[in-house]
Design a protein around this motif. Structure first.
Motif, PDB file in Angstrom:
ATOM      1  N   ASP A  16       0.814  -1.216   0.000  1.00  0.00           N
ATOM      2  CA  ASP A  16       0.000   0.000   0.000  1.00  0.00           C
ATOM      3  C   ASP A  16       0.849   1.268   0.000  1.00  0.00           C
ATOM      4  O   ASP A  16       0.395   2.324  -0.439  1.00  0.00           O
ATOM      5  CB  ASP A  16      -1.053   0.004   1.116  1.00  0.00           C
ATOM      6  N   SER A  17       2.113   1.191   0.459  1.00  0.00           N
ATOM      7  CA  SER A  17       2.980   2.366   0.371  1.00  0.00           C
ATOM      8  C   SER A  17       3.614   2.501  -1.008  1.00  0.00           C
ATOM      9  O   SER A  17       3.933   3.618  -1.444  1.00  0.00           O
ATOM     10  CB  SER A  17       4.076   2.316   1.446  1.00  0.00           C
ATOM     11  N   PRO A  20       0.957   4.087  -4.545  1.00  0.00           N
ATOM     12  CA  PRO A  20       0.786   5.443  -5.074  1.00  0.00           C
ATOM     13  C   PRO A  20       1.771   5.812  -6.180  1.00  0.00           C
ATOM     14  O   PRO A  20       1.511   6.736  -6.951  1.00  0.00           O
ATOM     15  CB  PRO A  20       0.991   6.325  -3.835  1.00  0.00           C
ATOM     16  N   LYS A  81       8.695   2.497   5.789  1.00  0.00           N
ATOM     17  CA  LYS A  81       7.248   2.482   5.953  1.00  0.00           C
ATOM     18  C   LYS A  81       6.924   1.930   7.337  1.00  0.00           C
ATOM     19  O   LYS A  81       7.387   0.847   7.719  1.00  0.00           O
ATOM     20  CB  LYS A  81       6.618   1.605   4.861  1.00  0.00           C
ATOM     21  N   SER A  84       0.473   2.967  10.287  1.00  0.00           N
ATOM     22  CA  SER A  84      -0.144   4.275  10.507  1.00  0.00           C
ATOM     23  C   SER A  84      -0.776   4.401  11.888  1.00  0.00           C
ATOM     24  O   SER A  84      -1.212   5.489  12.272  1.00  0.00           O
ATOM     25  CB  SER A  84      -1.187   4.565   9.423  1.00  0.00           C
ATOM     26  N   ILE A 108      -2.333   9.870   7.828  1.00  0.00           N
ATOM     27  CA  ILE A 108      -2.991   9.653   6.536  1.00  0.00           C
ATOM     28  C   ILE A 108      -4.239  10.534   6.548  1.00  0.00           C
ATOM     29  O   ILE A 108      -5.330  10.092   6.921  1.00  0.00           O
ATOM     30  CB  ILE A 108      -3.364   8.174   6.313  1.00  0.00           C
ATOM     31  N   ARG A 170       1.119   5.488   4.181  1.00  0.00           N
ATOM     32  CA  ARG A 170       0.646   5.788   2.835  1.00  0.00           C
ATOM     33  C   ARG A 170       0.503   7.287   2.583  1.00  0.00           C
ATOM     34  O   ARG A 170       0.736   7.754   1.466  1.00  0.00           O
ATOM     35  CB  ARG A 170      -0.690   5.087   2.599  1.00  0.00           C
ATOM     36  N   HIS A 174       2.018   9.051  -0.635  1.00  0.00           N
ATOM     37  CA  HIS A 174       1.143   9.725  -1.587  1.00  0.00           C
ATOM     38  C   HIS A 174       1.618  11.157  -1.844  1.00  0.00           C
ATOM     39  O   HIS A 174       1.616  11.638  -2.988  1.00  0.00           O
ATOM     40  CB  HIS A 174      -0.286   9.733  -1.049  1.00  0.00           C
ATOM     41  N   GLU A 298      -3.861   1.431  -7.892  1.00  0.00           N
ATOM     42  CA  GLU A 298      -4.762   1.282  -6.756  1.00  0.00           C
ATOM     43  C   GLU A 298      -6.182   1.120  -7.272  1.00  0.00           C
ATOM     44  O   GLU A 298      -6.670   1.954  -8.042  1.00  0.00           O
ATOM     45  CB  GLU A 298      -4.686   2.494  -5.836  1.00  0.00           C
ATOM     46  N   GLY A 302      -5.711   3.209  -1.112  1.00  0.00           N
ATOM     47  CA  GLY A 302      -5.146   2.339  -0.100  1.00  0.00           C
ATOM     48  C   GLY A 302      -5.221   0.860  -0.410  1.00  0.00           C
ATOM     49  O   GLY A 302      -4.787   0.040   0.402  1.00  0.00           O
TER      50      GLY A 302
END
Length: 342
Positions: A16-17, A20, A81, A84, A108, A170, A174, A298, A302
């Motif tokens: 998920d990181s 983007p 990473k 979160s 986020i 993320r 982003h 994506e 996310g």
């Protein structure tokens, strides 16, 4: 060499990181450190790797991050990473970056997780968490900006020093992507059949499953006590939800491996597979013999989507997504085209 390397403590975080950055070049993810060499050999612009260190001891977590850094080409921008919600061996893993200055931004904003007065708060965070306290001694070399909007993260990145290590989730990825050329690809639909393989027991994911059950009465639901997927499951159902539920006491790693073997047995070699939960995603990909993935984009914010043969694989962290996330994925899926050979 890659322009950027993202080092995550689980696979869903690595995916998920990295997602983007799709559209800004080739984005490749290694599901464990020993697969990193193969990922680098395809010459990615962005590479991500899971150290699988969320649940191990701090010393082992540090050793795994160090092993990854030894494989990285000199001059690659580094991004650590972190979860979160600040779970895992964060302080131990940051030791691998020695004395490098750190930009720490776990917020986020689009998901309602923000940092105010140095404390992480918002959606999915039960009590405000002082970010510096999670960093331990590394807080003395860390820049921890308050972040309540995307503009706040962009401002923090604008002041990034050449040797500063990015530390975040993320939201930080982003914002960094916004400074790069290229448009993100649009994934408008998914091939059927659709299988949800859920190992996460996070309340956010549980609510997403409940919404899916209400929306789709024809859903095939399979409960896997302690990860054991029963025999005799229909493998050609248009939509299947297979979920780990409590059973006899078994080690967490063994539950994930058992569940993964069952999922690999019932899932089609085409269509779409969503896996929720970092340890579950790692175990399922191991069972399917997949350790290097190329990210297409994506499918929802996310939720990274990868193509492997005729199959799409989507990963979702347990604490991500609105309540209708699974329903939206179902609505995007071409269930009448299960024989699609796209």
């Amino acid at each position: 060499m890659p322009h950027l390397a993202l080092i995550a403590d689980d696979l869903s975080g690595a995916l998920d990181s990295a997602a983007p950055f799709s559209g800004a070049g080739k984005v490749v993810v290694a599901s464990h450190p020993s697969a990193l060499g193969r990922a680098l050999r395809v010459h990615p612009d962005v590479v991500a790797v899971s150290t699988r260190s969320r649940e191990v001891s701090p010393d082992e977590a540090l050793a795994r991050v160090r092993s990854v850094l030894l494989q990285m080409p000199t001059g690659t921008r580094l991004f650590k990473k972190i979860d979160s919600r600040l779970k895992g061996n964060i302080a131990a893993e940051l030791t691998a970056f020695e004395v490098a200055p750190l930009l720490v931004a776990p917020a986020i904003p689009e998901f309602g997780r923000v940092v105010v007065d140095g404390r992480l708060t918002g959606f999915g965070v039960a009590h405000p968490i002082r970010v510096a306290s999670v960093l331990g001694d590394h807080a003395t070399r860390a820049r921890i900006p308050d972040v309540q909007s995307d503009q706040d993260i962009l401002a923090a990145i604008a002041a990034l020093a050449p040797d500063e290590v990015l530390v975040g989730a993320r939201g930080l990825a982003h914002a960094l992507r916004a400074s790069m050329p290229g448009a993100a690809p649009d994934i408008a639909s998914l091939p059927g059949p659709l299988c949800f393989a859920v190992g996460s027991a996070d309340p956010i994911t549980l609510a997403q499953m409940d919404a899916l059950r209400r929306h789709h009465p024809g859903l095939q639901v399979i409960e896997a006590p302690s990860g054991t997927v029963p025999d005799g499951i229909r493998t050609d159902a248009p939509v299947t939800l297979v979920q780990i539920v409590p059973g006899a006491g078994t080690a967490r790693d063994e539950v994930a491996r058992r569940f993964a073997k069952g999922v690999a047995r019932i899932v089609s070699d085409r269509g779409t597979l969503l896996v929720s939960g970092g340890a579950t995603a790692e175990a399922v990909l191991d069972a399917l013999g997949i350790d290097v993935l190329t990210i297409e984009g994506e499918v929802l914010p996310g939720l990274p989507c990868c193509r492997v043969g005729h199959r799409r694989i989507i990963s979702k962290s347990g604490g991500f997504g609105a309540e209708d996330t699974f329903v939206r994925l179902l609505n995007m899926t071409r269930l009448q085209e299960s024989t699609d050979h796209d």
